[in-house]
Motif scaffolding. Structure first.
Motif, PDB file in Angstrom:
ATOM      1  N   ALA A 107     -13.116  36.889  41.925  1.00 16.52           N
ATOM      2  CA  ALA A 107     -13.456  35.738  41.088  1.00 16.52           C
ATOM      3  C   ALA A 107     -14.933  35.391  41.146  1.00 16.52           C
ATOM      4  N   HIS A 108     -15.636  35.868  42.170  1.00 19.36           N
ATOM      5  CA  HIS A 108     -17.044  35.538  42.346  1.00 19.36           C
ATOM      6  C   HIS A 108     -17.972  36.669  41.905  1.00 19.36           C
ATOM      7  N   SER A 109     -17.408  37.704  41.303  1.00 17.11           N
ATOM      8  CA  SER A 109     -18.210  38.856  40.890  1.00 17.11           C
ATOM      9  C   SER A 109     -18.888  38.602  39.542  1.00 17.11           C
ATOM     10  N   PRO A 110     -20.144  39.041  39.387  1.00 18.24           N
ATOM     11  CA  PRO A 110     -20.805  38.947  38.077  1.00 18.24           C
ATOM     12  C   PRO A 110     -20.531  40.153  37.190  1.00 18.24           C
ATOM     13  N   PHE A 111     -19.644  41.043  37.656  1.00 16.81           N
ATOM     14  CA  PHE A 111     -19.398  42.289  36.935  1.00 16.81           C
ATOM     15  C   PHE A 111     -17.927  42.416  36.547  1.00 16.81           C
ATOM     16  N   PRO A 112     -17.464  41.612  35.590  1.00 15.73           N
ATOM     17  CA  PRO A 112     -16.086  41.771  35.110  1.00 15.73           C
ATOM     18  C   PRO A 112     -15.933  43.103  34.374  1.00 15.73           C
ATOM     19  N   ARG A 113     -14.724  43.445  34.083  1.00 11.02           N
ATOM     20  CA  ARG A 113     -14.450  44.757  33.475  1.00 11.02           C
ATOM     21  C   ARG A 113     -15.177  44.933  32.132  1.00 11.02           C
ATOM     22  N   TRP A 114     -15.242  43.861  31.346  1.00  6.67           N
ATOM     23  CA  TRP A 114     -15.891  43.985  30.042  1.00  6.67           C
ATOM     24  C   TRP A 114     -17.379  44.310  30.192  1.00  6.67           C
ATOM     25  N   TRP A 135     -28.635  42.904  26.700  1.00  3.26           N
ATOM     26  CA  TRP A 135     -27.982  43.336  27.938  1.00  3.26           C
ATOM     27  C   TRP A 135     -28.573  42.645  29.160  1.00  3.26           C
ATOM     28  N   VAL A 136     -29.889  42.596  29.254  1.00  7.00           N
ATOM     29  CA  VAL A 136     -30.522  41.933  30.399  1.00  7.00           C
ATOM     30  C   VAL A 136     -30.182  40.446  30.403  1.00  7.00           C
ATOM     31  N   THR A 137     -30.189  39.818  29.229  1.00  6.75           N
ATOM     32  CA  THR A 137     -29.875  38.393  29.144  1.00  6.75           C
ATOM     33  C   THR A 137     -28.439  38.118  29.553  1.00  6.75           C
ATOM     34  N   VAL A 138     -27.491  38.893  29.013  1.00  7.47           N
ATOM     35  CA  VAL A 138     -26.077  38.700  29.345  1.00  7.47           C
ATOM     36  C   VAL A 138     -25.838  38.960  30.830  1.00  7.47           C
ATOM     37  N   MET A 139     -26.425  40.025  31.357  1.00  6.07           N
ATOM     38  CA  MET A 139     -26.277  40.333  32.774  1.00  6.07           C
ATOM     39  C   MET A 139     -26.848  39.221  33.644  1.00  6.07           C
ATOM     40  N   SER A 140     -27.987  38.682  33.236  1.00  6.16           N
ATOM     41  CA  SER A 140     -28.620  37.612  34.010  1.00  6.16           C
ATOM     42  C   SER A 140     -27.749  36.352  34.019  1.00  6.16           C
ATOM     43  N   ILE A 141     -27.228  35.996  32.848  1.00  7.78           N
ATOM     44  CA  ILE A 141     -26.368  34.804  32.763  1.00  7.78           C
ATOM     45  C   ILE A 141     -25.118  34.998  33.613  1.00  7.78           C
ATOM     46  N   SER A 142     -24.533  36.196  33.544  1.00 13.44           N
ATOM     47  CA  SER A 142     -23.340  36.478  34.341  1.00 13.44           C
ATOM     48  C   SER A 142     -23.628  36.352  35.832  1.00 13.44           C
ATOM     49  N   MET A 143     -24.781  36.844  36.258  1.00 12.00           N
ATOM     50  CA  MET A 143     -25.131  36.752  37.678  1.00 12.00           C
ATOM     51  C   MET A 143     -25.433  35.310  38.087  1.00 12.00           C
ATOM     52  N   LEU A 144     -26.090  34.549  37.211  1.00  7.33           N
ATOM     53  CA  LEU A 144     -26.377  33.144  37.527  1.00  7.33           C
ATOM     54  C   LEU A 144     -25.083  32.346  37.694  1.00  7.33           C
ATOM     55  N   LEU A 145     -24.115  32.579  36.811  1.00  6.15           N
ATOM     56  CA  LEU A 145     -22.827  31.888  36.922  1.00  6.15           C
ATOM     57  C   LEU A 145     -22.083  32.314  38.182  1.00  6.15           C
ATOM     58  N   ALA A 146     -22.146  33.609  38.489  1.00  4.97           N
ATOM     59  CA  ALA A 146     -21.485  34.111  39.690  1.00  4.97           C
ATOM     60  C   ALA A 146     -22.128  33.533  40.951  1.00  4.97           C
ATOM     61  N   LEU A 147     -23.434  33.422  40.962  1.00  2.61           N
ATOM     62  CA  LEU A 147     -24.128  32.849  42.116  1.00  2.61           C
ATOM     63  C   LEU A 147     -23.742  31.390  42.322  1.00  2.61           C
ATOM     64  N   ARG A 148     -23.533  30.678  41.235  1.00  2.34           N
ATOM     65  CA  ARG A 148     -23.082  29.285  41.345  1.00  2.34           C
ATOM     66  C   ARG A 148     -21.692  29.232  41.985  1.00  2.34           C
ATOM     67  N   ARG A 149     -20.809  30.160  41.585  1.00  2.00           N
ATOM     68  CA  ARG A 149     -19.458  30.185  42.165  1.00  2.00           C
ATOM     69  C   ARG A 149     -19.534  30.588  43.647  1.00  2.00           C
ATOM     70  N   GLN A 150     -20.393  31.557  43.956  1.00  2.00           N
ATOM     71  CA  GLN A 150     -20.521  31.979  45.345  1.00  2.00           C
ATOM     72  C   GLN A 150     -21.056  30.864  46.229  1.00  2.00           C
ATOM     73  N   ALA A 151     -22.008  30.089  45.709  1.00  2.03           N
ATOM     74  CA  ALA A 151     -22.551  28.972  46.487  1.00  2.03           C
ATOM     75  C   ALA A 151     -21.502  27.881  46.698  1.00  2.03           C
ATOM     76  N   ALA A 152     -20.688  27.645  45.669  1.00  2.00           N
ATOM     77  CA  ALA A 152     -19.643  26.623  45.778  1.00  2.00           C
ATOM     78  C   ALA A 152     -18.548  27.022  46.744  1.00  2.00           C
ATOM     79  N   ALA A 153     -18.347  28.336  46.920  1.00  7.55           N
ATOM     80  CA  ALA A 153     -17.293  28.829  47.807  1.00  7.55           C
ATOM     81  C   ALA A 153     -17.705  28.809  49.275  1.00  7.55           C
ATOM     82  N   ARG A 154     -18.950  28.565  49.566  1.00  8.19           N
ATOM     83  CA  ARG A 154     -19.410  28.584  50.966  1.00  8.19           C
ATOM     84  C   ARG A 154     -18.830  27.403  51.749  1.00  8.19           C
TER      85      ARG A 154
END
Length: 231
Positions: free
Chosen positions: A161-168, A212-231
């Protein structure tokens, strides 16, 4: 590396990418690029007419053109957290991303050199221009290593759930990689859709890369927010 540090690096790379794109269009005059069919005198006249703007663009891109370095560092960290044992795909992605950035750094330098001395023989200026253009649009050598690594992890990882790399993201990355590989064809024609200013060699890869860079960056930013919240 903390989530905050990774967030800063992603934003750093993303902002620099947009500045690079602005310089490519507004200063260097390479969006769209001059046709490959121009003769040496026409190319030399282009650099003589726009010399200051091109040199200024070379200055701006000298500060911003290595934007893939911080981006690739964070991608490597996020891939590594999903791998077990030696993170070989993360290492491959990091190597591909870092080496590929060289081909974004060099073209504006070549164009700046071409505009630096407008009194040289036109053939020399035309040569520098061609080196810059073909270096930019045929940048297929290292993209593939970065993108294959991302696609493999996206398509084979267990659900996280905290990964920035979903299957799509894996399928999106494969499609982007295939579109980039068309660029090498620019060595063959001087006009048409596969020339260095053609839709399949210049416009499609340019738009897809930025997306691609923009979408990847947004995905990683959202994932980092989830990872920080899970700490």
């Amino acid at each position: 590396m903390t989530e905050r540090g990774q967030t800063i690096m992603i934003c750093w790379g993303l902002i620099f990418m947009y500045i690079y794109g602005f310089a490519l269009w507004g200063l260097l005059g390479m969006m769209p690029p001059p046709p490959a069919t121009l003769d040496a005198n026409a190319v030399a006249a282009f650099y003589a007419e726009h010399g200051f703007k091109i040199r200024l663009g070379a200055v701006v891109t000298s500060w911003t053109s290595a934007f893939m370095v911080p981006f690739s560092v964070v991608v490597a960290i996020q891939l590594a957290r999903l791998e077990k044992g030696v993170p070989i795909w993360s290492i491959l992605q990091f190597a591909g991303g870092i080496l590929m950035s060289i081909f974004l750094v060099l073209p504006p330098m070549f164009w700046g050199i071409a505009a630096f001395t407008t009194t040289r023989p036109p053939e020399v200026t035309a040569l520098m221009h061609e080196i810059g253009m073909l270096t930019l649009v045929t940048t297929d050598q290292f993209f593939i290593f970065q993108m294959v690594a991302i696609a493999v992890i996206s398509l084979t990882q267990k659900i996280d759930a905290h990964s920035p790399f979903p299957r799509w993201m894996g399928y999106f990355t494969i499609w982007a990689a295939l579109m980039f590989e068309v660029g090498a064809i620019a060595f063959l024609p001087k006009s048409g859709p596969f020339s260095w200013n053609g839709i399949f060699v210049f416009w499609c890869p340019l738009i897809i890369f930025g997306t691609w860079v923009t979408v990847m960056s947004i995905s990683m930013l959202l994932a980092l927010r989830r990872q920080a919240a899970a700490r």
